[in-house]
Design a protein around this motif. Structure first.
Motif, mmCIF file in Angstrom:
data_model
loop_
_atom_site.group_PDB
_atom_site.id
_atom_site.type_symbol
_atom_site.label_atom_id
_atom_site.label_comp_id
_atom_site.label_asym_id
_atom_site.label_seq_id
_atom_site.Cartn_x
_atom_site.Cartn_y
_atom_site.Cartn_z
ATOM 1 N N SER A 1 16.243 -39.520 10.449
ATOM 2 C CA SER A 1 17.448 -38.691 10.528
ATOM 3 C C SER A 1 17.145 -37.267 10.947
ATOM 4 C CB SER A 1 18.131 -38.622 9.156
ATOM 5 O OG SER A 1 18.313 -39.904 8.639
ATOM 6 N N CYS A 2 15.865 -36.916 10.973
ATOM 7 C CA CYS A 2 15.492 -35.515 11.127
ATOM 8 C C CYS A 2 15.498 -35.071 12.595
ATOM 9 C CB CYS A 2 14.108 -35.304 10.524
ATOM 10 S SG CYS A 2 13.523 -33.618 10.704
ATOM 11 N N THR B 1 14.200 -32.574 13.983
ATOM 12 C CA THR B 1 12.993 -31.898 14.467
ATOM 13 C C THR B 1 11.716 -32.704 14.200
ATOM 14 O OG1 THR B 1 12.801 -30.649 12.415
ATOM 15 C CG2 THR B 1 13.983 -29.583 14.192
ATOM 16 N N PRO C 1 8.984 -35.937 7.407
ATOM 17 C CA PRO C 1 9.263 -35.756 5.980
ATOM 18 C C PRO C 1 8.730 -36.905 5.113
ATOM 19 C CG PRO C 1 11.244 -35.359 7.294
ATOM 20 C CD PRO C 1 10.179 -35.792 8.248
ATOM 21 N N CYS D 1 11.642 -27.306 9.400
ATOM 22 C CA CYS D 1 12.866 -27.810 8.770
ATOM 23 C C CYS D 1 13.962 -26.769 8.972
ATOM 24 C CB CYS D 1 12.637 -28.054 7.282
ATOM 25 S SG CYS D 1 14.168 -28.431 6.417
ATOM 26 N N THR D 2 15.094 -27.196 9.533
ATOM 27 C CA THR D 2 16.182 -26.262 9.823
ATOM 28 C C THR D 2 17.240 -26.263 8.720
ATOM 29 O OG1 THR D 2 17.446 -27.946 10.974
ATOM 30 C CG2 THR D 2 15.937 -26.641 12.307
ATOM 31 N N SER D 3 16.992 -26.957 7.620
ATOM 32 C CA SER D 3 17.965 -27.084 6.519
ATOM 33 C C SER D 3 19.256 -27.753 6.967
ATOM 34 C CB SER D 3 18.329 -25.726 5.913
ATOM 35 O OG SER D 3 17.213 -24.913 5.778
ATOM 36 N N CYS D 4 19.133 -28.810 7.754
ATOM 37 C CA CYS D 4 20.359 -29.473 8.233
ATOM 38 C C CYS D 4 20.902 -30.467 7.216
ATOM 39 C CB CYS D 4 20.114 -30.169 9.565
ATOM 40 S SG CYS D 4 19.206 -31.715 9.422
ATOM 41 N N TYR D 5 20.111 -30.810 6.224
ATOM 42 C CA TYR D 5 20.520 -31.694 5.128
ATOM 43 C C TYR D 5 20.811 -33.135 5.546
ATOM 44 C CZ TYR D 5 20.955 -27.658 1.968
ATOM 45 O OH TYR D 5 20.709 -26.548 1.200
ATOM 46 N N SER D 6 20.464 -33.534 6.773
ATOM 47 C CA SER D 6 20.729 -34.917 7.187
ATOM 48 C C SER D 6 19.947 -35.899 6.324
ATOM 49 C CB SER D 6 20.326 -35.121 8.650
ATOM 50 O OG SER D 6 21.120 -34.321 9.473
ATOM 51 N N CYS D 7 18.684 -35.554 6.049
ATOM 52 C CA CYS D 7 17.850 -36.425 5.219
ATOM 53 C C CYS D 7 18.423 -36.532 3.812
ATOM 54 C CB CYS D 7 16.426 -35.872 5.170
ATOM 55 S SG CYS D 7 16.370 -34.125 4.708
ATOM 56 N N THR E 1 15.653 -31.645 1.448
ATOM 57 C CA THR E 1 15.787 -30.277 1.964
ATOM 58 C C THR E 1 15.306 -29.272 0.914
ATOM 59 O OG1 THR E 1 17.768 -31.095 3.063
ATOM 60 C CG2 THR E 1 17.367 -28.734 3.182
ATOM 61 N N MET F 1 11.619 -29.211 0.857
ATOM 62 C CA MET F 1 11.057 -28.416 1.950
ATOM 63 C C MET F 1 11.095 -26.926 1.587
ATOM 64 S SD MET F 1 9.994 -30.363 4.383
ATOM 65 C CE MET F 1 10.058 -32.117 4.635
HETATM 66 S S1 SF4 Z 1 16.859 -30.910 6.286
HETATM 67 FE FE1 SF4 Z 1 15.719 -32.864 6.442
HETATM 68 S S2 SF4 Z 1 16.476 -33.807 8.338
HETATM 69 FE FE2 SF4 Z 1 17.043 -31.628 8.415
HETATM 70 S S3 SF4 Z 1 15.367 -30.601 9.493
HETATM 71 FE FE3 SF4 Z 1 14.878 -30.484 7.285
HETATM 72 S S4 SF4 Z 1 13.599 -32.288 6.892
HETATM 73 FE FE4 SF4 Z 1 14.600 -32.639 8.864
#
Ligand code: SF4
Ligand code: SF4
Lengths: 195, 291
Positions: free
Chosen positions: A42-43, A45, A53, A77-83, A94, A97
């Protein structure tokens, strides 16, 4: 970067690091990761990461702290919270991370030349100084220390932003900005007491 | 109708137009916004990276002020501020450790906070408090024929999922449909990441994400992309020249804060909505709306 070889001191940092992670809210859940790979899949990046991850969690559980903190993963990690919203085990990846970034900085294990750790630090500095993040100051500091090329890459857009009044040169200070220092000081003192 | 209002740091700089257009839009709708007194930075994603409890505590300073200032809900426009503030409430409710630390830290600056101030995204306020029907009735210039790609971004509904689906949000689509626009409801990038701060720390990665978003909207025939977050807006709009240079593309896609486009539908003029502050000209979007 501190080398975590086999010295006793390094082992102590190692142990403390693991304990800190497991003690974060929901941290003990890392133990029930089933290595399904949903997070990595799901990530957005993960293709840029040394380890995805899922692998970071595996490495952490295997005690390979070196691999965890020296990888570029946590800084990408861009903090997108998809994971986080997809993990079948309910692990807050997240947050993990964030915790890993935090500990890498705390134990001085973050890459010294890294752009992301520097950005994080400048951001916090700006908030404590003004009470708010002054974007222009942040960008200027970042350019001066980490990315000389940025003004050139960004020149056209920067100029347009400036003329549109979107890059104010002066920061606004809030009245209660000393409160932020006091809040940090209080929490640091509490932490010192607990250790 | 009255709300306490948290503009966020970006609203004073790159995202100024978001704040200006929000005030104009809410004014047209008869909603009073009272700015939170002496608010501080929510901490955004950077603060979480340094000290977790600190980040909750400095976010909670705002919530403590809000609780003291009035009974109204706290309305937030930036996705990242919204998530940070709402997450602080949730973690205070879930964890005794967080609750104690935050209370102690606020006590050190003579403040108290119960943990109960509702934090609301502006879109939640519009769609759920005012309501789609009432909104539709107030429209003075319907957005007929305008093809709109709604770009929600990450922290609109992730991880909270309080007022919309974390993976496939629809509130903004419904909002613009009520205003008469033709919404690209299957816009694949709607809740994908723009790269955020990575645009400065690892540009190639973030440019790729923005390229994908722009391509998705362009291929679907969008006239305009609307955003609900200053960071999304900055990346997707401001970096179009860099995207074009890197990927050999030719995007010239107008990108607006959703409040700017909505403001036009409720009769505000482009100047009041700071539409001239956009980098990619939005003149053709304004011109395309039937008078
Ligand atoms: S929040 Fe999760 S899915 Fe999003 S960039 Fe970070 S590790 Fe990847
Ligand atoms: S999605 Fe959750 S359970 Fe699956 S590998 Fe990632 S952390 Fe482990």
């Amino acid at each position: 970067m501190t080398e975590l070889a086999t010295t006793l001191e390094a082992l102590a940092v190692h142990k403390q690091f693991c304990e800190d992670v497991l003690n974060m809210p929901g941290g003990e859940k890392i133990k029930i990761c089933q290595q399904c790979g949903t997070c990595t899949g799901s990530c957005p990046t993960s293709y840029l990461m040394d380890w995805g991850p899922r692998e970071i969690i595996a490495a952490f559980r295997a005690g390979m702290i070196d691999r965890v903190v020296k990888s570029n993963t946590i800084w990408l990690c861009t903090s997108c919270y998809s994971c986080t919203v997809r993990c079948p085990a309910g692990i807050k990846i997240t947050d993990l991370m964030y915790e890993l970034k935090r500990l890498a900085i705390k134990y001085d294990l973050a890459p010294k030349d890294g752009k992301a750790p520097a950005m994080t630090k400048y951001f916090i500095d700006s908030v404590h100084k003004h009470g708010r993040n002054h974007e222009v100051e942040l960008m200027a500091k970042f350019m001066l220390t980490k990315d000389w090329g940025l003004p050139f890459k960004f020149a056209g857009t920067g100029l347009k932003l400036f003329t549109a009044g979107r890059l104010p040169l002066f920061a606004k200070n809030i009245r209660g900005r000393d409160e932020l220092d006091k809040i940090s000081a209080y929490l640091e003192a509490q932490e010192a007491k607990a250790q | 109708m009255r709300y306490l209002y948290y503009p966020g740091c970006s609203a004073e700089a790159t995202g100024k137009a978001y704040d200006i257009s929000t005030r104009a839009l809410m004014g047209k709708l008869g909603v009073e916004l009272v700015e939170l007194d002496d608010w501080n930075c929510c901490g955004a994603t950077s603060y979480f990276s340094v000290r977790e409890l600190d980040s909750f505590a400095i976010a909670a300073r705002n919530l403590a002020i809000a609780e003291k200032q009035g009974d109204e809900d706290l309305c937030v426009i930036c996705n990242a501020c919204y998530t940070t503030l709402a997450k602080t409430n949730r973690y205070m409710a879930e964890s005794a450790e967080v609750r104690e630390a935050v209370s102690g830290a606020l006590g050190a600056v003579d403040r108290t906070y119960s943990g109960n101030k509702p934090v609301r995204h502006i879109m939640d306020v519009l769609v759920n408090d005012i309501g789609l029907e009432a909104l539709g009735e107030k429209v003075t210039r319907r957005l007929t024929g305008l093809k709109v790609a709604c770009y929600y971004g990450c922290q609109y509904s992730r991880p909270m999922g309080d007022f919309d689906d974390p993976e496939f949000p629809v509130t903004m689509d419904k909002f613009f449909q009520a205003l008469g626009a033709e919404v690209i409801t299957d816009f694949a990038g709607k809740a994908k990441c723009c790269g955020g701060m990575m645009m400065l720390t690892k540009e190639e990665g973030a440019l790729r994400m923005c390229h994908e978003l722009l391509k998705g909207a362009h291929d679907a025939g969008a006239d305009v992309i609307v955003c609900a977050c200053p960071l999304c807006e900055m990346n997707v709009e401001g970096y179009q020249p860099r995207v074009n240079k890197t990927f050999g593309t030719n995007f010239d896609m107008p990108v607006m804060y959703f409040t700017q486009l909505a403001g036009l539908a409720f009769g505000a003029d482009p100047k009041q909505l700071a539409i001239d502050k956009q980098i990619v000209s939005c003149d053709r979007v304004v011109a395309a709306i039937p008078a």
